[in-house]
Motif scaffolding. Sequence first.
Motif, mmCIF file in Angstrom:
data_model
loop_
_atom_site.group_PDB
_atom_site.id
_atom_site.type_symbol
_atom_site.label_atom_id
_atom_site.label_comp_id
_atom_site.label_asym_id
_atom_site.label_seq_id
_atom_site.Cartn_x
_atom_site.Cartn_y
_atom_site.Cartn_z
ATOM 1 N N THR A 42 -12.253 -1.057 -1.526
ATOM 2 C CA THR A 42 -12.115 0.053 -0.602
ATOM 3 C C THR A 42 -12.187 -0.509 0.806
ATOM 4 O OG1 THR A 42 -13.037 1.743 -2.087
ATOM 5 C CG2 THR A 42 -13.131 2.181 0.273
ATOM 6 N N HIS A 91 -4.930 8.086 -7.838
ATOM 7 C CA HIS A 91 -5.486 6.900 -8.489
ATOM 8 C C HIS A 91 -4.832 6.688 -9.854
ATOM 9 C CE1 HIS A 91 -8.613 5.309 -5.930
ATOM 10 N NE2 HIS A 91 -9.136 6.493 -5.734
ATOM 11 N N GLN A 96 -8.942 3.815 3.329
ATOM 12 C CA GLN A 96 -9.745 4.961 2.929
ATOM 13 C C GLN A 96 -10.201 5.659 4.203
ATOM 14 O OE1 GLN A 96 -11.024 6.648 -0.035
ATOM 15 N NE2 GLN A 96 -11.439 7.975 1.714
ATOM 16 N N ALA A 140 -7.412 12.882 -4.961
ATOM 17 C CA ALA A 140 -7.599 11.434 -5.046
ATOM 18 C C ALA A 140 -7.496 10.958 -6.489
ATOM 19 C CB ALA A 140 -8.953 11.055 -4.449
ATOM 20 N N SER A 152 -10.644 1.468 -8.854
ATOM 21 C CA SER A 152 -10.347 0.677 -7.667
ATOM 22 C C SER A 152 -11.428 -0.371 -7.448
ATOM 23 C CB SER A 152 -10.243 1.580 -6.435
ATOM 24 O OG SER A 152 -9.997 0.818 -5.280
ATOM 25 N N ASN A 194 -13.613 6.192 -5.756
ATOM 26 C CA ASN A 194 -12.582 5.158 -5.864
ATOM 27 C C ASN A 194 -12.928 4.163 -6.961
ATOM 28 O OD1 ASN A 194 -11.171 6.252 -3.693
ATOM 29 N ND2 ASN A 194 -11.959 4.782 -2.212
ATOM 30 N N ASN A 252 0.825 -1.209 0.000
ATOM 31 C CA ASN A 252 0.000 0.000 0.000
ATOM 32 C C ASN A 252 0.857 1.256 0.000
ATOM 33 O OD1 ASN A 252 0.770 -0.796 2.654
ATOM 34 N ND2 ASN A 252 -0.781 0.538 3.550
ATOM 35 N N SER A 296 -1.746 -0.505 -5.295
ATOM 36 C CA SER A 296 -2.761 0.033 -4.389
ATOM 37 C C SER A 296 -2.187 1.245 -3.662
ATOM 38 C CB SER A 296 -3.205 -1.037 -3.387
ATOM 39 O OG SER A 296 -2.119 -1.481 -2.607
ATOM 40 N N TRP A 297 -3.067 2.035 -3.071
ATOM 41 C CA TRP A 297 -2.618 3.216 -2.318
ATOM 42 C C TRP A 297 -3.644 3.571 -1.255
ATOM 43 C CZ3 TRP A 297 -4.325 8.569 -2.355
ATOM 44 C CH2 TRP A 297 -5.509 8.776 -3.076
ATOM 45 N N ASP A 298 -3.177 4.273 -0.213
ATOM 46 C CA ASP A 298 -4.022 4.678 0.902
ATOM 47 C C ASP A 298 -4.530 6.095 0.676
ATOM 48 O OD1 ASP A 298 -3.392 2.253 1.957
ATOM 49 O OD2 ASP A 298 -1.992 3.018 3.473
ATOM 50 N N ASN A 299 -5.833 6.255 0.655
ATOM 51 C CA ASN A 299 -6.455 7.516 0.256
ATOM 52 C C ASN A 299 -6.811 8.364 1.476
ATOM 53 O OD1 ASN A 299 -7.854 9.600 -0.901
ATOM 54 N ND2 ASN A 299 -9.425 8.337 -1.862
ATOM 55 N N THR A 315 -7.754 0.179 -2.835
ATOM 56 C CA THR A 315 -7.567 1.241 -1.851
ATOM 57 C C THR A 315 -7.597 0.594 -0.470
ATOM 58 O OG1 THR A 315 -8.813 2.712 -3.342
ATOM 59 C CG2 THR A 315 -8.354 3.526 -1.116
#
Length: 688
Positions: A341, A289, A307, A285, A338, A333, A252, A274-277, A304
Amino acid sequence: MTGQPKGFHLGASYYPEHWPQERWERDLGAMSDLGFTTVRMLEFAWSRLEPGPGEYRFDWVDRAADLCESFGLSMMLGTPTAAPPVWLISAYPDILPVGPDGLRRQPGGRRHYCLHHEHYRAAARGVVEQLANHLAGRTDIVAWQVDNEVGAYRSTFCYCDQCEAAFRRWLEARYHDVAALNERWGTVFWSQEVRGWDEVQIPRPAMNGWTGSNKAALLDFWRFSSDALADFVGDQADALREWFPQVPVTTNWTSLTTAAFDRAAMAKRIDFTSWDNYELDLYGASFNHDVVRGAKLGPQPTWTPEQRCAPPDNRQHVPLLRDGDVTTMTLHNIACGSDATIYFRLEQALFGAENAHGGILDRTGGTDTRIYRELMSSVPRLRQIGDAVAGSQVRARAAIVYDTTAGVAITSPLPHLVKKRSQLLGHIEHLVRPYHRALQSLGVDVDVIPCDRDLAHYDVVILAGQVIASGDLATSVREYVAGGGCLVATPFTAQVDDNDNLVAAAVPAGLTDVFGLSVTDQDFLADGETVVLARPVGAGEAPVPDLQGVLCCELLRLAGAEVTFEYRNRWYAGTPAIASHSYGRGTAVYVGTALDHVAARSLLTEVLAERDVEWHDLPPDVHLRRRFGPGSGPSEGTEYVFVVNGGEVEQTVTLAGRYRDLVSGEERDGVIGVQARDAVVLCRAGPR
């Protein structure tokens, strides 16, 4: 590698090690009652998984996993290596990283490890292998997450003796001999020449600060540190695949601005990105993304894993989420590609560094909260939409070429680095984000991609501050424009080599014939200063109004290009600011100043229209995104259109063609109304 994750996932991060076991059933039951599908856990539990060297305790993991299974909840499990336990640090204090000031960092947080310490790497691999071996055979693990937010909060770099030795080995593999290193680094400047690898040092602040450091050395140290991070993640991913070859692996990431490393290189070592929003608006965002999706070769869904669903505790001011915000962010998302979530977090911790970070449940574990009630109402709809679009892809017609290496070359590979004239330059904020936000405000999907990607299938490509004059990129760009593409370039394009040394050629180096011009000078503007750009005198009526530039002005010498905008309010008024040039069957546009998103939007409306790319005059805070089902191009398979309204009032968008509302099944066309903090999702079948 393992295939992509399947299906749509909605859930929350949960930390069973924080709570008495008698509470677990109630907590997981609350998630099940919400209609969640997935629990994310274990990423910080090393001291409970291995309370002492080689003493592994997995009985509590089994109970938590069995409870998840009983509630129909699948699991996303994290490896716990981001927080080395105290016993490991006590045994090997030099695991702790060293800062550029020479001081060893202390434990008490997370990511307090040196990536090149053999005992840390062995211990990390050991706990990962033991955990995976113990859980092997479980079929309810849908994804593995390596470590947690790697590289964030200035944790990429270490300056210890072990890293210095590894850096020397990395340089020897890259340059082969010291003579080549001296030449490529330009060490004759200020008598920095070295006679052997043992004389090479990690670059640290010189007598006059970072500005006195060798830029090539700084950039290579950034590359070395980025490679080490990718190897660390890849090593764990390989270990997990030995026991779980069928379960995809990710890590992440945080937002691009909080951790600079080569995401594309790391993406090659994992199965999906993936990434932390924690962004405060949908534009931020959207950008992340598109960066995360673009890091992986070929269009594919992302996740995600975190979140925000309540105010985090690591910022000075974060507004309280409004009713409907969490649902809107989740829909956004999905719109951005994505397929999962995971909310952070299920319930607020009562202790530790993040105990001010809220959760879905209240402090007692109760469900009488605004967010729980909102999710209880919205999860059925979210799952209906997510299940319908899972596996579909974003297929953008525009791309922004953003190379992280070029970004650090133009700004800073290391914390606190300031480089004279470029100290005013925020690479992402001034050269990348304005074009991305402009495209988003026009409803045009965009991929943010590294410089080694194929450009042929994009109608419009933007070179955003691509300062490194790469021969491969020049060839790719030349072929793209000659083949009929439209290229837009920002200031600083192709000015230095891959060691951050100036190129002994007219700039943009290797591309002056493509753009039909060269850059002769650069004028940097002070904070708050602007420059006005207008159509050349005698150009007649033009649909685009005057534009405004900031940060810098490049003086352009034309050699075949046509002026489209001139500077108007400085001593070089009347000289070209933006010029367009036909090359082969395509067009190359050079923009000599940094545009804000309003000016970039005005410019791009013309560019998009010339390329027959559909765009919309969207109201503020409204986002239009598309995903496409299986097929070989945007016109094939099912098209899903997301109209997301992050604003305070109802808005309308006009769409051409007839669609079906994905939730209600109602036929819709023409003017589409969207309530505040909500979204409408439409679909239609493509031609067979």
